[in-house]
Structure formats: C-alpha cells, structure tokens
Design a protein around this motif. Structure first.
Motif, short mmCIF file in Angstrom:
data_model
loop_
_atom_site.label_atom_id
_atom_site.label_comp_id
_atom_site.label_asym_id
_atom_site.label_seq_id
_atom_site.Cartn_x
_atom_site.Cartn_y
_atom_site.Cartn_z
N GLY A 74 0.81 -1.20 0.00
CA GLY A 74 0.00 0.00 0.00
C GLY A 74 0.85 1.26 0.00
N LEU A 75 1.97 1.23 0.74
CA LEU A 75 2.83 2.40 0.84
C LEU A 75 3.44 2.79 -0.51
N ILE A 76 3.70 1.80 -1.36
CA ILE A 76 4.29 2.13 -2.66
C ILE A 76 3.23 2.55 -3.69
N ARG A 77 1.96 2.60 -3.23
CA ARG A 77 0.86 3.07 -4.09
C ARG A 77 0.11 4.20 -3.36
N PRO A 78 0.79 5.29 -3.04
CA PRO A 78 0.16 6.33 -2.22
C PRO A 78 -1.00 7.05 -2.91
N PHE A 79 -1.02 7.03 -4.24
CA PHE A 79 -2.05 7.76 -4.97
C PHE A 79 -2.96 6.82 -5.77
N VAL A 80 -3.07 5.58 -5.30
CA VAL A 80 -3.82 4.58 -6.07
C VAL A 80 -5.27 5.00 -6.29
N ASP A 81 -5.88 5.66 -5.31
CA ASP A 81 -7.27 6.07 -5.49
C ASP A 81 -7.43 7.03 -6.66
#
Length: 222
Positions: free
Chosen positions: A149-156
C-alpha cells in the motif's frame, strides 16, 4: 439431350436430412452458444483465482455455458496492456473485464497519472472500435495495505482516472473495494496476507457474486 437430375437432388436432400438428424441426436443442435468473457489485467487477474467461481455462478444463473479466458500478467502496467489488445480481440469476447491501474500506481513503475489515464483511454477506444458488440466493464479491485500500500500512495487517483475514462465512453465501472472493506480489519488482513493479492477462495466469494449481479442483472434469483 436432357439429363435427369431429380434423383441426384433427392439423394442430396436425403443425405442432408440424415446429417441434421445425427446432429440433433448428438445434442449439437440444442447446445447453447457459450458466453465468452476475457479478463484483462494484472496479477489481480492472473493470480486472482476468482474466474472459475464466476464461470460457475454465472452459468447457473444464465442457464448457459460461460467461458472465461485471461489476458493478464503479474507486475505489468497499462503500457504492457496496450501491446495485448490483439490477444483480447482474437478471443472475440462478449464481455471484457478490465483492471489495469494497480501497477501503474506503484512509485517504481514510473507511470504517471496522466499517462495511465491516456493509456486506459486508448485501450478502451481500440476495444470499442474493434469489438463494437462487446460489453466492456472496468473494475477496481481490492484495497492494498502494508508495504504494497505504501508504494501506491495515490492509487485512489488512478482508480478515479480509469473510472472517468470508462464513464466518458458510456462504459460500466464496478468497484469491488466496498465489499472488501465490509470485512473486519483482522479478516481483511487474513484475506489479503501480502497486502495486495487476495486468497483465491475469498476473492471468489467477494468478486464473483458482484460480477454476476452486474452482468446478469435481474435474470438471476437471489
């Protein structure tokens, strides 16, 4: 001199009738055409394990065979997906299920939000042009946690961009995340032990029913 053709025509008609009768006896004439689905995406599809459950539940609901093929690869982005459109088209699917944001959103893949949005738009345009009768459904999958999750901070933001491109073209969007988030934190952690890839049996219980509901609508009893 006239050649009598009637006996020949009669023989041809007789043989055609025999072939038709044989087909009916063997069940070919009564077999429904399968519903063909292509699942197009990342490891959430390639390793997802939800496809067999969707096949079974949708076939039961629709009372016809359902066949799902996957065009998916772990670790890949929408840039890779642009090179795979011929494979999707070759399957001649009735329905295409698409999830292509998850790896675009990782910091180390260097796919910007703008590039991801352009890529999914190009993919959807090509699929609509080449498969005009296909039903295209863009999806958001499960939430991410931990390091994944941390490596996808802007996934939303990536999900929202893909949703917007689908809606711009009048296509469907299914967001599975709310169903995952109904689990307790402990159950969610158990269901997605590495923070990104759900256990197939749990993915099947969450993803398949939602897709059956969306695809079949009111054609399936509760």
């Amino acid at each position: 001199m006239l050649i009598e053709r009637r006996p020949v025509y009669g023989l041809v008609l007789f043989l055609a009738c025999l072939l038709m009768l044989s087909a009916v006896r063997n069940g070919y004439a009564d077999r429904p055409v399968p519903l063909k689905i292509v699942a197009f995406g990342t490891s959430l599809t390639a390793r997802g394990g939800w496809q067999p459950a969707l096949e079974t539940e949708l076939a039961t609901c629709l009372q016809k065979p359902v066949k799902i093929e996957s065009v998916a690869k772990s670790g890949e982005t929408s840039l890779w997906a642009l090179t795979q459109i011929d494979r999707v088209v070759a399957e001649q699917p009735d329905i295409i299920l698409i999830e292509l944001y998850a790896n675009d959103a990782t910091l180390h893949r260097f796919v910007s939000l703008a590039q991801s949005r352009k890529n999914i738009g190009d993919i959807l345009d090509q699929l609509q042009q080449r498969l005009p009768q296909a039903r295209i459904i863009v999806m958001a999958m499960n939430p991410f946690s931990g390091l994944r999750g941390l490596i996808r901070p802007f996934v939303d933001s990536y999900v929202s961009a893909h949703e917007a491109e689908a809606q711009k073209r009048g296509l469907e969007f299914v967001d599975h995340r709310p169903n995952w988030e109904r689990l307790t934190p402990d159950d969610l952690a158990t269901a997605i032990p590495d923070g990104v890839h759900p256990l197939p049996d749990i993915a099947s219980k969450i993803i398949a029913p939602e897709l059956v509901k969306r695809i079949a609508g009111n054609n399936c009893g509760e």
